[in-house]
Design an enzyme around this catalytic site. Sequence first.
Site, PDB file in Angstrom:
ATOM      1  CG  ASP A 177      -1.691   1.321   1.317  1.00  0.00           C
ATOM      2  OD1 ASP A 177      -2.599   1.511   0.482  1.00  0.00           O
ATOM      3  OD2 ASP A 177      -1.372   2.154   2.195  1.00  0.00           O
TER       4      ASP A 177
ATOM      5  CE  LYS B 224      -3.792   4.970   1.694  1.00  0.00           C
ATOM      6  NZ  LYS B 224      -2.469   4.374   1.461  1.00  0.00           N
TER       7      LYS B 224
ATOM      8  CE1 TYR C 299       0.694   7.544   3.738  1.00  0.00           C
ATOM      9  CE2 TYR C 299       0.976   5.523   2.489  1.00  0.00           C
ATOM     10  CZ  TYR C 299       0.254   6.285   3.378  1.00  0.00           C
ATOM     11  OH  TYR C 299      -0.907   5.796   3.925  1.00  0.00           O
TER      12      TYR C 299
END
Length: 346
Positions: free
Chosen positions: A56, A87, A61
């Site tokens: 993921d 995402k 990030y």
Amino acid sequence: MTLTTRHWDRLGNGGLNFTELGFGTAPIANLYRPVPDAEADAVLNAAWEAGVRYFDTAPLYGLGLSETRLNRFLRGKRREDYVISTKIGRLLRVTKPGEERDCIGKFFDVPSRKEVYDYSYDGTMRSLEFSLERLGLDRVDILFAHDLDLFNHKTPQALGARLDEFMAGGYRALVKMRDEGVIKAFGAGVNEWQPCRTLTERGDFDLFLLAGRYTLLEHEALTEYLPLALERGIGLVMGGPYNSGILATGPRPGAFWFYDPAPQEVLDRAAQLQAVCSAHGVRLVDAAFQFTLRHPAVVSVIPGGQGVAEMAGNLAALHARVPNALWAELKAKGLIHAEAPVEQAV
């Protein structure tokens, strides 16, 4: 090595096979400290060699760093051999000299980019396009709408506005991509169970990534949301099984709970949990991982791991044997919910 997988197929489109231990890439994106490329590569390689096949990531990030590090790592691996989620909800743009960035202090030595919330239809489409470029892939399996929660948007009014923006725009884009086979599934990655319930009531969602809200210390979701997830066939990827650290380190001074030093009440409860675990010869971290994994709605657990030693610890927790007598004592003492599905057949 091969890890146990959990097959999820809510829509009859072939579904996905999640390894019970997944890999969340925020820690290798310089979360809280710079992580050299060689160290990030070593952790990813250790995960792969151990059999981890679910990864993921997110634009947030490391402001794209986790996606570009995955690009290098996954290059040359067969696409059908792993499951990957990223995402939507934040677009990245190049910063101007001296411009402030919200993520500084959380992510270190990151590219000169700034995250901008955007849950619109066009923003969702562009977010996927940019993520695929950073990942070096032609598709991802899952898209999560990122951080539609109070933790990030601070007030019910602000969160409500973002939810409305998402349902009017980003949600339509995700449905279109799922219907056309561009992605296998979509959902949201959030820090509270309440947005999961709100979104489930407002739309047709497949999976949620829920961080830190079904753990040895957090049981509210067990009765307030997880039954609805089971009823709808919604899978749960569980992040933060150690509540930011305290269930891994134990209740030592300065132990973290939800990204901050744990208050005394939490330290006391963790100490009680640890005492029962020790009496049964079980590490607190092992019980914490197994507690989260054993709910039938859970498809994968993704604890953090910045180093090879942490990855080894997560693998040990995955394979740990926790006696039913431990769970029975925790229930008898009111330390975990009486209805928590933890016991295994003997």
